[in-house]
Structures are given as structure tokens and as C-alpha cells.
Design a protein around this motif. Structure first.
Motif, PDB file in Angstrom:
ATOM      1  N   ASN A  32      -5.758  -6.214   2.573  1.00 27.24           N
ATOM      2  CA  ASN A  32      -5.284  -4.972   3.197  1.00 27.24           C
ATOM      3  C   ASN A  32      -3.762  -4.924   3.113  1.00 27.24           C
ATOM      4  OD1 ASN A  32      -4.800  -2.764   4.855  1.00 27.24           O
ATOM      5  ND2 ASN A  32      -6.470  -3.285   6.258  1.00 27.24           N
ATOM      6  N   TRP A  33      -3.258  -4.648   1.906  1.00 22.82           N
ATOM      7  CA  TRP A  33      -1.819  -4.741   1.650  1.00 22.82           C
ATOM      8  C   TRP A  33      -1.031  -3.690   2.432  1.00 22.82           C
ATOM      9  CZ3 TRP A  33       0.227  -0.316  -0.315  1.00 22.82           C
ATOM     10  CH2 TRP A  33      -0.670   0.575  -0.925  1.00 22.82           C
ATOM     11  N   GLY A  34      -1.669  -2.605   2.830  1.00 23.01           N
ATOM     12  CA  GLY A  34      -0.965  -1.585   3.611  1.00 23.01           C
ATOM     13  C   GLY A  34      -0.391  -2.161   4.897  1.00 23.01           C
ATOM     14  N   ARG A  35      -1.090  -3.126   5.485  1.00 20.48           N
ATOM     15  CA  ARG A  35      -0.580  -3.748   6.712  1.00 20.48           C
ATOM     16  C   ARG A  35       0.672  -4.562   6.438  1.00 20.48           C
ATOM     17  NH1 ARG A  35      -6.215  -5.739   9.710  1.00 20.48           N
ATOM     18  NH2 ARG A  35      -6.974  -3.633  10.154  1.00 20.48           N
ATOM     19  N   LEU A  67       2.919  -3.782   4.129  1.00 17.94           N
ATOM     20  CA  LEU A  67       3.975  -2.767   4.015  1.00 17.94           C
ATOM     21  C   LEU A  67       4.423  -2.293   5.392  1.00 17.94           C
ATOM     22  CD1 LEU A  67       5.037  -1.028   1.355  1.00 17.94           C
ATOM     23  CD2 LEU A  67       3.398  -2.876   1.080  1.00 17.94           C
ATOM     24  N   ALA A  68       3.463  -2.031   6.248  1.00 14.79           N
ATOM     25  CA  ALA A  68       3.798  -1.543   7.594  1.00 14.79           C
ATOM     26  C   ALA A  68       4.552  -2.608   8.383  1.00 14.79           C
ATOM     27  CB  ALA A  68       2.523  -1.131   8.327  1.00 14.79           C
ATOM     28  N   ALA A  69       4.187  -3.874   8.188  1.00 11.03           N
ATOM     29  CA  ALA A  69       4.849  -4.957   8.933  1.00 11.03           C
ATOM     30  C   ALA A  69       6.280  -5.159   8.451  1.00 11.03           C
ATOM     31  CB  ALA A  69       4.051  -6.258   8.786  1.00 11.03           C
ATOM     32  N   ILE A  70       6.493  -5.137   7.153  1.00 12.76           N
ATOM     33  CA  ILE A  70       7.861  -5.313   6.647  1.00 12.76           C
ATOM     34  C   ILE A  70       8.699  -4.082   7.013  1.00 12.76           C
ATOM     35  CG2 ILE A  70       7.511  -4.365   4.297  1.00 12.76           C
ATOM     36  CD1 ILE A  70       9.435  -7.568   4.800  1.00 12.76           C
ATOM     37  N   GLY A  71       8.033  -2.946   7.123  1.00 10.74           N
ATOM     38  CA  GLY A  71       8.740  -1.695   7.424  1.00 10.74           C
ATOM     39  C   GLY A  71       9.356  -1.644   8.808  1.00 10.74           C
ATOM     40  N   ILE A  72       8.849  -2.463   9.734  1.00  9.60           N
ATOM     41  CA  ILE A  72       9.468  -2.463  11.063  1.00  9.60           C
ATOM     42  C   ILE A  72      10.450  -3.617  11.234  1.00  9.60           C
ATOM     43  CG2 ILE A  72       7.758  -1.128  12.361  1.00  9.60           C
ATOM     44  CD1 ILE A  72       6.473  -3.757  13.212  1.00  9.60           C
ATOM     45  N   ALA A  73      10.614  -4.450  10.220  1.00 11.26           N
ATOM     46  CA  ALA A  73      11.605  -5.536  10.314  1.00 11.26           C
ATOM     47  C   ALA A  73      13.010  -4.930  10.270  1.00 11.26           C
ATOM     48  CB  ALA A  73      11.415  -6.520   9.154  1.00 11.26           C
ATOM     49  N   PRO A  90      11.555   1.766   0.833  1.00 16.24           N
ATOM     50  CA  PRO A  90      10.090   1.707   0.709  1.00 16.24           C
ATOM     51  C   PRO A  90       9.591   1.887  -0.727  1.00 16.24           C
ATOM     52  CG  PRO A  90      10.707   3.000   2.634  1.00 16.24           C
ATOM     53  CD  PRO A  90      11.994   2.661   1.918  1.00 16.24           C
ATOM     54  N   ILE A 112       9.478  -1.464  -2.947  1.00 21.30           N
ATOM     55  CA  ILE A 112       8.793  -2.686  -2.515  1.00 21.30           C
ATOM     56  C   ILE A 112       7.565  -2.975  -3.382  1.00 21.30           C
ATOM     57  CG2 ILE A 112       7.594  -3.822  -0.608  1.00 21.30           C
ATOM     58  CD1 ILE A 112       9.149  -1.960   1.305  1.00 21.30           C
ATOM     59  N   GLY A 117       6.019   0.589  -3.931  1.00 25.03           N
ATOM     60  CA  GLY A 117       5.616   1.230  -2.675  1.00 25.03           C
ATOM     61  C   GLY A 117       4.246   1.873  -2.691  1.00 25.03           C
ATOM     62  N   THR A 118       3.542   1.813  -3.818  1.00 25.80           N
ATOM     63  CA  THR A 118       2.188   2.389  -3.836  1.00 25.80           C
ATOM     64  C   THR A 118       1.186   1.373  -4.387  1.00 25.80           C
ATOM     65  OG1 THR A 118       2.349   3.341  -6.049  1.00 25.80           O
ATOM     66  CG2 THR A 118       3.162   4.693  -4.249  1.00 25.80           C
TER      67      THR A 118
END
Lengths: 401, 401
Positions: free
Chosen positions: A319-322, A324-330, A336, A339, A352-353
């Protein structure tokens, strides 16, 4: 550390010359398992350094040992499992002090003239309870008599500091210039109790000043134990000590000392990650292409601590989207759209996709290496972590009660 | 919000005058459940404000809606569950744009002249997949025909944005001066998928400028949704919108508007916490006595996010030492010896050490209120969270695969 040096795992704190150690069951643990360990530096020197938890709530033994270490000398370390002696107030600090005084007396009686101010104390176990001091004090006298030369004393000590660890953890480097570094560790397993307290004692027979030891130790821990992040928690009791006996009579360069201490710490850190009862995955999270190493480290830690990433890995779910979301709040610089992410070398996200086939990647094995490329710079860092499993929930919801 | 105002739960976005709403099954979800929702502001005014995820990785609908909101006007909001449309590249953004264009066309045909630049789009579901646009476009035309007056349209919409939510979430305040605020919400349940995306649409028939709405919304979200922290994750899609129709012809004071929006948001936030499938405990973490509110909030969040605290609560274990250790790593001012902690009003730690009977506190009920007093100042804040349960691990390890 060069190819001619030798890293071994079945030797620990007594691998270097000038050290004795022991481990016994003193009755601190209700189970009757070994719970008291001792490491003694017989010299000729007794330089030492230490690093301690950054938690502002520090256990009594941490406060004591930090104070002792300001002198840059340690003659001995006494460690107990079965109780953290944290949040125990002035009485708990007096217990630590009494333990050190008792050991100083016992060692002096045994022929090694020592004061309490040269003795570090480490504790691990449940926070908030006083230690059974009658058993600790009796144990201190007994353990001094048990001190053995040779390697077995080190292994006995490594056993006695275990809590939910399933195996003792030892490592040693024999340098080709005939000096050595050894060490033992406990904790940081996924199911380690009371915040996965990490206790590590390192020894060397090199000749080194407290400043040299401190420099080597801080460099090594920042790249090893500080990058092992199982659940983001930070114990009240974490302690890493390095004692030098000078018994080899060899004075290594700072660079060689750094490398040997790093090698032992790195191996112990990998053993800590591997011995994570109930954990089903060993996960490495690498961030590269960050603007600098510090930002890479912050990013890798954010992903390694994310509960949704960790539960996905428990389910072998790519589930790679998680991620992306986790690095996005660092709190780091990133774009984006630049990445890219791979799981075990398979691209799952590019620019990013999603990458074709990303949802079909097989993550059923025990090892997962996540690489996140920010494509902004040269900064790179890796955090070792684990999945978030039913075992973690089970053990940590049923520990003290 | 005064005692003469009325907070009700079975009314939502159509409680205020001037709004229509609908919810249908458009076939976006494989299950065939409702997955497309519409809220239309029929005026006479269409001022609006929004707050969005702070994640740097933002879904296409977030990027779109942020851009639309710079104009301070919204005629309609179209929301889909069944897909987050995040990390989908330029194609995903075009999908969002096409959805808005299609809705503008359908609404104009229906008699409400609208441009795509007055339409916000929200999506929730798995990150990384493109939406089935044939179904979305067909659904947009269909849903405009389904728009109903009265309250039922609002409830249908609240149903259609659900993902793993078990119940729709609505709340409304009827102000005694004859103006109203209503709202619907989804997500943030412990088991909510894809980062517990939170989507909230609020409506009011008050007369208010975009600036007044923005001010009321930011104040309300900072004290409600921003203090609901289930697992520390932050979605790529979080969106909270506030639309004003002016249909009541009443212009409330900023203070009254603030209070009514806060009351609706607070109630929706409590519903989000309560509807946490698999969660066994509702946990409030209050830090008081901090040097200021900001530090209290940082401290409460640190404890609320701590995996070891949360697993202990799952086990009904009054393991207060973990609370001390968690607050101790928060980057705030504290003096360990002054910290006191209570569980449901029972002291468990006083002045940094255990209180008598602390290990016997009964936490077997569904509600746990942790109060941590730092005894340094007047700062106080509360975070709503949950325990860390087997259910959380199970659902989140098996979502996308």
C-alpha cells in the motif's frame, strides 16, 4: 574496521582484555530468571563515556550514572532487569545510590579498590515500582563472588539483562592491531516491555581518553541505536556505556576506534531489530535524495513510525499510498511530483504516481526494504523498524497487569 | 451557542435554509453502496471558506478545491467515496476538473447557473488509483436529478460519503435568532481506511462574508477536528468546507457565528471518535498546568499518539509509567517531579511518583480520561483519541489487498 578485522557474535563484554563479568538470578524477577549483571573493568585504566535517554523523565539509575560519568571514569557497571526504578522519587534514587555503595564495598573486599562514584547503575522493567532492595543488596555481594574470567561471564551478564528478549545479544570486533571492542545489549524488540528500554554496555582494551571514547560512542550511537525506531517511544532508562581498560596497551587512532565501536553497535542494533518477538517483518526505510542527511533521517523516521504503513506491512500489503502520505507530513523539503518509491527494489511509485504492477508486489517475506527517493539532493539515511502486528498489541496490552 | 439554542443530531447540511443535497450509488464502490454526494447552495448568497490537509502530498480534489476557494464562493460540493484520487498525477487532476465541469453543466441545465470555478470536489478511498470516470460522470447527471428539498437529502449525502464509518454523522444548531448551522462528516474512525480521511461539509443560512466564515471555521477546526488524533496520520484528502446561503437574512455577530460553527464541529468530532469500529476505548487526554495552551496541546498529542499508552488502554491496564514516559519526550517545558496524573479522576501519579493503589484502578469501561497536570502554568488542552486494538491492526493490514 577493515576486512582483516573480525566481527564475532558469540563474544561480548569480556572479549577485550581487562574485563570480568557475571550474571545471576537475584530474585528481583518473580520468574526466578537471571536478573542481575555485573561488568568490572580491571584496568589498568578506567576511562569511560556514556549516552543516555533524551526523555525528560529519567529513571533514578540514569540520573545516577549521568552524574558518575561526569568524572569520565567507570570501574564497574551493575545492571538489573525486573524493575526500571523510574518514577520512584527520592527513595528510588537512594536505592540506586545504595546499590553502588554496596558494590563498591564488595569489590573493595574482593581486592579491587573502588568508590561508588566509579560505578554506573542500569535498570530495566516496569516503571513506577521500587526495587526489592533486600534482594538487590544480597545479589550484589553474591555476584562479585561469581565473577569469572573468560567469555562465559560476559554471556551470563548478557542473559541477566534480558526482559522479553528471546536471545542474549553480544558482538565483538578483534582488530588486527591486537586490540578489541566487545558489547552486549538488551531491549528494543517490538515486544520489549516498559518502552523497550535499551541497555548496552561496550568494552574495549584500547588505550583511550574519556573524550576519545565519548566521541566514538556518540558517532556510533547516532548512526545505529538512534536509527532503530520500533514504536517511536523513548524509554526513561535507555543507557549506552563504553568502558576502556587500556589492557592491550595499544592506542588506536580515533578513526580506527570510531570504526570498531560503530561496527559493534551496528551489529547489536541489527540483533535488537531481529529479536522482536511477535514481529513478522524486519523493515528498513531509506530516504535518499533529501536536501541533507538530517532531513533524510527525519523523513525516514516519519515513515518508520507511521501506524498505517506498519499495519500494511504486517498484512504484506504493498500500500504505497500510505508511504506517500507519511512522508508528506514530515517537516522536510519535498516536491510531491518528484517522489519515487520502491519496495524490495520494485518501483511502486514514480514521480508521485503509481507504477504499473505496484499492487501486485509480493511482500510476503520477512524483510521489506522501502526506498523513497525525493530527487532533491544528496541526503540519505536509513531507519530500522518493524511491522505493527497483533503480537505487538497483545504483549503491550497485557504487560503490567 | 447559548442554552436557548438547540443542537440536534438527525439533521445535517440541509437543516439551514437554502441548501439541497443528495446521495446516490454511482457504482464507484465495488460493493454497490452509496458513493456520490452533492450539496448545493441555492442562495441568495454563496460565500464559502475551507480548510485542507496540511500534508504536502495533496490529492487532486484538494488541489482543485483550494484553488476554487481563493474566490471565496461555492455554489456546490460534489463528494465521492470509493477512491481518493490521490497520487494520480495530471490525469487525476483532469478527472477532478472534468467532474466539476460536468456538475456545472448539469446544475445549469437544472436551472442553477453555475461555473466549474464555484464547485468544490472531495474524494475519499484508496490512494493511488484513478477514479472510474464513466461512472462518476454518469453519476453527476443522475444526482442532480435526485436532489431533494427537506432533510432527507442531507442524510442521503451523509450516507454516501461513508467508507468504513458504520453510521452517518450529522449535527445542526438552530439559533434562537432564527438562523442555523448544519454539517455532515465522515472518517477519522480508528479503522477508517486510507489514512482516515476526514471530509466535512458545513452549511449555514446566516449572512456572512467569506472572511467571517474563514475566521469561524479556522477557530472551530483548531479546537475540534485538529484535536482528534486517532493514529497520528494525516490524510492526503482532509477537507472541511463551510458554505453560507444567507437565506435566513440574519447577520449574526462574529461571536455568535463562531460559537455555532464550533458547536457543530465539536459534536461531529465526538461522533467521529465514537464511531471507531474495532476500537474498544474512547480516550480523552488532557494536559493542564502547561506554560501555555500550545505546549499543553503538544503534550496531550504526544501522549495520545503513543503506541504503548494506547495498547495499555486496550488492555484496561493502568500503566501510568507509560504516560510519564510519553509526556517526557514531548518537546515542552516540564519538571518530572511536579507531574501528577489521574485516570478517570483517580490519582495514579503524584509529584512524579506512583500513588497508592494506582495499579488497581479499574479501566475496564469504554471511556478513559487521562489528566496530566504539569503544575507550571495555566495552559490546558485536550486531545480525543482511542486505544490501539487488534481491530485496528486487522482492518488496516487488510484494506487494499
Amino acid at each position: 574496521m577493515t576486512s582483516s578485522d573480525n566481527l564475532v557474535r558469540n563474544q561480548g563484554v569480556t572479549a577485550p582484555l581487562g574485563f570480568r563479568a557475571a550474571g545471576i538470578a537475584a530474585g528481583i524477577k518473580a520468574t526466578g530468571k537471571p536478573d542481575l549483571a555485573l561488568v568490572v573493568n580491571e584496568g589498568p585504566e578506567c576511562a569511560a563515556a556514556g549516552v543516555f535517554t533524551r526523555n525528560k523523565v529519567k529513571a533514578a539509575p540514569v540520573l545516577w550514572s549521568q552524574q558518575v560519568l561526569t568524572g569520565g571514569r567507570l570501574r564497574a557497571v551493575i545492571l538489573n532487569s525486573g524493575g526500571a526504578n523510574a518514577c520512584t522519587g527520592p527513595g528510588g534514587f537512594q536505592d540506586t545510590h545504595a546499590t553502588a555503595e554496596e558494590l563498591a564495598k564488595a569489590l573493595s573486599n574482593w581486592g579491587t579498590e573502588t568508590g561508588a562514584g566509579e560505578i554506573a547503575v542500569c535498570s530495566t522493567g516496569l516503571i513506577g515500582d521500587r526495587l526489592p532492595m533486600d534482594k538487590v543488596i544480597a545479589g550484589v555481594t553474591e555476584i562479585v563472588h561469581e565473577m569469572a574470567g573468560g567469555l562465559s561471564g560476559g554471556t551470563d551478564a548478557a542473559h541477566a539483562i534480558m526482559t522479553t528478549d528471546t536471545v542474549p545479544k553480544e558482538a565483538a570486533v578483534h582488530h588486527h592491531d591486537k586490540w578489541n571492542v566487545g558489547g552486549m545489549a538488551k531491549g528494543a524488540g517490538m515486544l520489549a516491555p516498559s518502552l523497550a528500554t535499551m541497555l548496552v554496555v561496550l568494552t574495549t582494551d584500547a588505550v583511550a581518553t574519556p573524550e576519545q571514547l565519548d566521541s566514538a560512542l556518540r558517532k556510533a550511537t547516532s548512526r545505529t541505536f538512534d536509527r532503530l525506531d520500533v514504536d517511536g517511544s523513548c524509554s526513561t532508562n535507555d543507557t549506552v556505556l563504553l568502558l576502556a581498560s587500556g589492557a592491550s596497551a595499544v592506542t588506536p587512532s580515533q578513526q580506527d576506534l570510531d570504526a570498531a565501536v560503530l561496527a559493534v553497535c551496528d551489529d547489536l542494533a541489527s540483533q535488537l531489530m531481529a529479536d522482536a518477538e511477535g514481529v513478522t517483518k524486519r523493515v528498513l526505510v531509506t530516504v535518499r535524495g533529501a536536501v541533507d542527511e538530517e532531513q533524510a533521517l527525519i523523513g525516514a523516521r516519519a515513515v518508520a513510525r507511521d501506524s498505517l504503513v506498519k499495519t500494511a506491512f504486517f498484512g504484506s500489503d504493498p500500500n504505497w499510498g500510505r508511504v506517500l502520505a507519511a512522508i508528506g507530513i514530515a517537516p522536510i523539503e519535498l516536491e510531491p511530483d518528484r517522489i519515487s518509491v520502491s519496495f524490495n527494489g520494485n518501483p511502486v511509485c514514480v514521480g508521485g504516481t503509481g507504477a504499473p504492477g505496484a499492487r501486485e508486489i509480493d511482500l510476503s517475506g520477512a524483510d521489506i526494504h522501502v526506498v523513497i527517493d525525493l530527487e532533491l539532493g544528496e541526503g540519505e539515511a536509513t531507519i530500522r523498524t518493524t511491522d505493527l502486528s497483533h503480537g505487538y498489541v497483545e504483549e503491550n496490552s497485557a504487560y503490567s497487569s
